[in-house]
Design a protein around this motif. Sequence first.
Motif, PDB file in Angstrom:
ATOM      1  N   GLY A  13       0.823  -1.199   0.000  1.00  0.00           N
ATOM      2  CA  GLY A  13       0.000   0.000   0.000  1.00  0.00           C
ATOM      3  C   GLY A  13       0.861   1.254   0.000  1.00  0.00           C
ATOM      4  N   SER A  14       0.293   2.360  -0.491  1.00  0.00           N
ATOM      5  CA  SER A  14       1.031   3.606  -0.600  1.00  0.00           C
ATOM      6  C   SER A  14       0.062   4.768  -0.734  1.00  0.00           C
ATOM      7  CB  SER A  14       1.956   3.560  -1.824  1.00  0.00           C
ATOM      8  OG  SER A  14       2.540   4.813  -2.086  1.00  0.00           O
ATOM      9  N   PRO A  17      -1.129   7.113  -5.637  1.00  0.00           N
ATOM     10  CA  PRO A  17      -2.177   6.341  -6.324  1.00  0.00           C
ATOM     11  C   PRO A  17      -1.644   5.420  -7.412  1.00  0.00           C
ATOM     12  CG  PRO A  17      -2.274   8.664  -6.947  1.00  0.00           C
ATOM     13  CD  PRO A  17      -1.318   8.565  -5.802  1.00  0.00           C
ATOM     14  N   ARG A  18      -0.440   5.688  -7.912  1.00  0.00           N
ATOM     15  CA  ARG A  18       0.116   4.811  -8.945  1.00  0.00           C
ATOM     16  C   ARG A  18       0.397   3.417  -8.389  1.00  0.00           C
ATOM     17  NH1 ARG A  18       5.441   7.794 -10.516  1.00  0.00           N
ATOM     18  NH2 ARG A  18       5.425   7.994  -8.232  1.00  0.00           N
ATOM     19  N   HIS A  19       0.666   3.332  -7.087  1.00  0.00           N
ATOM     20  CA  HIS A  19       0.978   2.040  -6.472  1.00  0.00           C
ATOM     21  C   HIS A  19      -0.210   1.086  -6.588  1.00  0.00           C
ATOM     22  CE1 HIS A  19       2.691  -0.734  -3.420  1.00  0.00           C
ATOM     23  NE2 HIS A  19       1.431  -0.844  -3.037  1.00  0.00           N
ATOM     24  N   ALA A  20      -1.360   1.502  -6.065  1.00  0.00           N
ATOM     25  CA  ALA A  20      -2.536   0.632  -6.094  1.00  0.00           C
ATOM     26  C   ALA A  20      -2.954   0.328  -7.532  1.00  0.00           C
ATOM     27  CB  ALA A  20      -3.685   1.267  -5.321  1.00  0.00           C
ATOM     28  N   LEU A  44      -1.762  -3.721   3.241  1.00  0.00           N
ATOM     29  CA  LEU A  44      -1.357  -3.614   4.632  1.00  0.00           C
ATOM     30  C   LEU A  44      -1.585  -2.220   5.185  1.00  0.00           C
ATOM     31  CD1 LEU A  44       2.022  -5.578   4.556  1.00  0.00           C
ATOM     32  CD2 LEU A  44      -0.120  -6.336   5.596  1.00  0.00           C
ATOM     33  N   ASP A  45      -1.492  -1.208   4.323  1.00  0.00           N
ATOM     34  CA  ASP A  45      -1.584   0.172   4.808  1.00  0.00           C
ATOM     35  C   ASP A  45      -2.021   1.078   3.662  1.00  0.00           C
ATOM     36  OD1 ASP A  45      -1.439   2.189   6.660  1.00  0.00           O
ATOM     37  OD2 ASP A  45       0.703   1.978   7.062  1.00  0.00           O
ATOM     38  N   PHE A  46      -2.570   2.219   4.005  1.00  0.00           N
ATOM     39  CA  PHE A  46      -2.887   3.328   3.107  1.00  0.00           C
ATOM     40  C   PHE A  46      -4.048   3.081   2.151  1.00  0.00           C
ATOM     41  CE2 PHE A  46       1.799   3.830   3.826  1.00  0.00           C
ATOM     42  CZ  PHE A  46       1.698   4.924   4.674  1.00  0.00           C
ATOM     43  N   ASN A  47      -4.184   1.890   1.606  1.00  0.00           N
ATOM     44  CA  ASN A  47      -5.208   1.617   0.595  1.00  0.00           C
ATOM     45  C   ASN A  47      -6.252   0.644   1.115  1.00  0.00           C
ATOM     46  OD1 ASN A  47      -2.336   1.710  -1.173  1.00  0.00           O
ATOM     47  ND2 ASN A  47      -3.969   3.018  -1.915  1.00  0.00           N
ATOM     48  N   ILE A  48      -7.391   0.617   0.447  1.00  0.00           N
ATOM     49  CA  ILE A  48      -8.432  -0.356   0.741  1.00  0.00           C
ATOM     50  C   ILE A  48      -8.652  -1.198  -0.506  1.00  0.00           C
ATOM     51  CG2 ILE A  48      -9.566   0.977   2.544  1.00  0.00           C
ATOM     52  CD1 ILE A  48     -11.572   1.955   0.451  1.00  0.00           C
ATOM     53  N   LEU A 196       8.238  -3.362  -7.609  1.00  0.00           N
ATOM     54  CA  LEU A 196       7.020  -3.814  -8.271  1.00  0.00           C
ATOM     55  C   LEU A 196       6.102  -2.687  -8.722  1.00  0.00           C
ATOM     56  CD1 LEU A 196       6.267  -6.863  -5.982  1.00  0.00           C
ATOM     57  CD2 LEU A 196       6.675  -6.956  -8.450  1.00  0.00           C
ATOM     58  N   ALA A 197       6.109  -1.584  -7.988  1.00  0.00           N
ATOM     59  CA  ALA A 197       5.135  -0.538  -8.290  1.00  0.00           C
ATOM     60  C   ALA A 197       5.727   0.829  -7.985  1.00  0.00           C
ATOM     61  CB  ALA A 197       3.859  -0.752  -7.471  1.00  0.00           C
ATOM     62  N   PRO A 198       5.227   1.866  -8.625  1.00  0.00           N
ATOM     63  CA  PRO A 198       5.728   3.216  -8.353  1.00  0.00           C
ATOM     64  C   PRO A 198       5.440   3.641  -6.919  1.00  0.00           C
ATOM     65  CG  PRO A 198       4.406   3.150 -10.372  1.00  0.00           C
ATOM     66  CD  PRO A 198       4.185   1.853  -9.663  1.00  0.00           C
TER      67      PRO A 198
END
Length: 246
Positions: A13-14, A17-20, A44-48, A196-198
């Motif tokens: 999670g981040s 928004p590019r991460h999710a 785990l964190d920040f996103n749903i 894996l992700a930005p």
Amino acid sequence: MTSRPVLLVIAHGSRDPRHAATVHALVRRVRARRPGLRVETGFLDFNIPSVPGVLESLAAEGVRDVVALPLLLTRAFHAKADIPAVLREAPARLRIRQAEVLGPSPWLTAALERRLYEAGLTPADKSSTGVVLASAGSTDPEAIAVIAEIAREWRHTGWCAVRPAFASASLPRTEDAVRGLRALGCARVAVAPYVLAPGFLPDRIARGAAEADVLADVLGPAPEVARVLLERYDEARVPVPAALGA
């Protein structure tokens, strides 16, 4: 209801928004490779949705078996502590097996090369190009050792040189590794983010690549990454017995 365990992909999670968005793109590719397999995503964190929220929902539906797959490249703190702690709090009716992290894997190395070629390199450039294998970094010695070993093995596939670098917690930084490869005499220098992700740390890697000739994209939803996810799922779902006499 399918008898196959549900695959729960657990991402960090981040706030970025590019991460999710990248995680969801990767999960879509996994679903496309394995039609009929139910794949859920929890953060785990920040996103749903959160990991506990997804587990509660699955239990409420009557799901019994889940393979929880950490969307991580190395076995560091999150894989060893955070994720097991979250899974221990899951509803008792769920049978949960935690899959191994994604790396190391030759398929991830293939994904790194895919991203370098997409950024403009060709196989003919390998012998004159030094590569910085740039990871997020960790305070876990095991994780750092794995990155160093990947760099050593990748060097043997024909690159001028491959040096590890880290965006946090460990040294060298990306920019120092770039300069080191210049000093070594590599005609060009490329940075391959082993992430894996930005997000915050990948952006730091990108800033450190300012003096490089080529900066590859993050691994993201590369088909090789999706393949590794399904390999880890299958390994956790059906543990392979040790070979007799091995």
